[in-house]
Design a protein around this motif. Structure first.
Motif, short mmCIF file in Angstrom:
data_model
loop_
_atom_site.label_atom_id
_atom_site.label_comp_id
_atom_site.label_asym_id
_atom_site.label_seq_id
_atom_site.Cartn_x
_atom_site.Cartn_y
_atom_site.Cartn_z
N THR A 126 -4.86 11.33 5.79
CA THR A 126 -4.29 10.48 4.75
C THR A 126 -4.59 11.11 3.41
N THR A 127 -3.60 11.69 2.77
CA THR A 127 -3.83 12.43 1.53
C THR A 127 -4.08 11.49 0.37
N VAL A 128 -3.22 10.49 0.20
CA VAL A 128 -3.34 9.53 -0.90
C VAL A 128 -3.06 8.14 -0.36
N MET A 129 -3.86 7.16 -0.80
CA MET A 129 -3.62 5.77 -0.40
C MET A 129 -3.98 4.88 -1.58
N VAL A 130 -3.00 4.09 -2.05
CA VAL A 130 -3.19 3.30 -3.26
C VAL A 130 -2.65 1.89 -3.03
N PRO A 131 -3.49 0.86 -3.18
CA PRO A 131 -2.97 -0.52 -3.08
C PRO A 131 -2.20 -0.92 -4.34
N VAL A 132 -1.23 -1.79 -4.13
CA VAL A 132 -0.44 -2.35 -5.23
C VAL A 132 -0.52 -3.87 -5.10
N VAL A 133 -1.08 -4.52 -6.12
CA VAL A 133 -1.28 -5.98 -6.07
C VAL A 133 -0.52 -6.61 -7.23
N HIS B 147 0.85 16.60 5.16
CA HIS B 147 1.27 17.58 6.18
C HIS B 147 2.62 17.24 6.79
N GLN B 148 3.16 16.03 6.56
CA GLN B 148 4.47 15.74 7.15
C GLN B 148 5.66 16.24 6.32
N PRO B 149 5.79 16.10 5.03
CA PRO B 149 5.12 15.10 4.17
C PRO B 149 5.80 13.74 4.32
N ALA B 150 5.07 12.68 4.00
CA ALA B 150 5.60 11.33 4.15
C ALA B 150 5.14 10.45 3.01
N TYR B 151 6.07 9.70 2.43
CA TYR B 151 5.78 8.75 1.36
C TYR B 151 6.15 7.37 1.89
N HIS B 152 5.25 6.42 1.82
CA HIS B 152 5.52 5.12 2.41
C HIS B 152 4.98 4.03 1.50
N LEU B 153 5.79 3.01 1.24
CA LEU B 153 5.34 1.83 0.53
C LEU B 153 5.39 0.67 1.53
N GLN B 154 4.23 0.29 2.01
CA GLN B 154 4.12 -0.68 3.10
C GLN B 154 3.69 -2.04 2.57
N LYS B 155 4.44 -3.07 2.92
CA LYS B 155 4.10 -4.43 2.51
C LYS B 155 3.11 -5.05 3.49
N VAL B 156 2.11 -5.77 2.94
CA VAL B 156 1.19 -6.56 3.76
C VAL B 156 1.15 -7.97 3.19
N CYS C 189 0.85 -1.18 0.00
CA CYS C 189 0.00 0.00 0.00
C CYS C 189 0.89 1.23 0.00
N PHE C 190 0.71 2.08 -1.03
CA PHE C 190 1.41 3.36 -1.08
C PHE C 190 0.56 4.39 -0.34
N THR C 191 1.18 5.06 0.62
CA THR C 191 0.49 6.09 1.40
C THR C 191 1.30 7.38 1.35
N TYR C 192 0.60 8.47 1.08
CA TYR C 192 1.23 9.79 1.11
C TYR C 192 0.45 10.66 2.08
N VAL C 193 1.17 11.25 3.04
CA VAL C 193 0.58 12.17 4.01
C VAL C 193 1.19 13.54 3.77
#
Length: 224
Positions: free
Chosen positions: A111-118, A81-90, A75-79
């Motif tokens: 949570t500004t942007v949240m995109v799953p990657v499958v 106000h920090q700003p923070a870019y994160h690619l989190q594995k599940v 899951c790609f998450t962008y916040v």
């Protein structure tokens, strides 16, 4: 499986995000993206603030087009106000659904942007904002029911879902708001190809909308 990182970043960079009024560039994503523990070797160039865990200085290097990352579900998450870019594995599509529907997921105002990657492919999902407290509670309860699903529990969970929806009607949530909230959940499961769980959410939508032959199962007197 291993997936080419540049390919994933290219897919992200082609999406126009209304939330940021534009696109991310591949270099921007590479410069600031924080990777999960299994791919943490890619974080060695970052200067990470402690204890927040947010990078305060990005990578200076150009991205190596041969870099691969390990894992089928991210899951790609962008916040912003920090700003923070994160690619989190599940571990699974179910974990992705739980992450997206959690209080820190796509309904969270921060949570500004949240995109799953499958399997290396970007899966667009709908972001839902400005939820009331009662709508957030409905999402949580319906998701908990759907998480209990297996091949033998459909009818039992359908009954529990019916009772749950009746409760929210009695709490004052309108038919349209209830439908829109459960439809949002159904769209997440559908996007992640979790067909059986999407079918259970569809059953709940039938109770709400009156799109079912037996009127005893209608929660509201009129069809939507």
């Amino acid at each position: 499986m291993n997936y080419n990182l540049v390919n994933i970043l290219e897919q992200l960079s082609t999406i126009h995000f209304e939330e940021i009024e534009g696109n991310f560039t591949i270099q921007e994503l590479w410069e600031w993206m924080l990777f999960d523990q299994e791919n943490s070797v890619l974080n060695k160039e970052l200067q990470i603030h402690q204890p927040s865990g947010v990078p305060v200085k990005g990578r200076n290097s150009e991205i190596d087009k041969n870099i691969t990352i390990t894992g089928d579900y991210y899951c790609f998450t962008y916040v912003d106000h920090q700003p923070a870019y994160h690619l989190q594995k599940v571990k699974s599509p179910d974990d992705l659904a739980n992450l997206l529907l959690s209080k820190g997921g796509v309904t969270n105002m921060f949570t500004t942007v949240m995109v799953p990657v499958v399997n290396g492919k970007i899966i667009p999902v709908v972001k839902k904002e400005d939820l009331t407290q009662i709508e957030s509670e409905l999402i949580s309860e319906i998701q908990q029911l759907i998480n209990c699903f297996d091949d033998s529990t459909f009818n039992e969970l359908a009954k529990k879902g019916y009772s749950c929806l009746v409760k929210y009607k009695e709490l004052g949530l309108s038919q349209q708001k209830t439908y829109d909230t459960v439809h949002f959940i159904e769209q997440i499961y559908q996007a992640l190809d979790l067909e059986a769980k999407s079918d259970l959410a569809d059953e709940f939508l039938d109770y709400i909308s009156g799109y079912i032959g037996n009127k005893k199962h209608w929660i509201w007197d009129n069809k939507l």
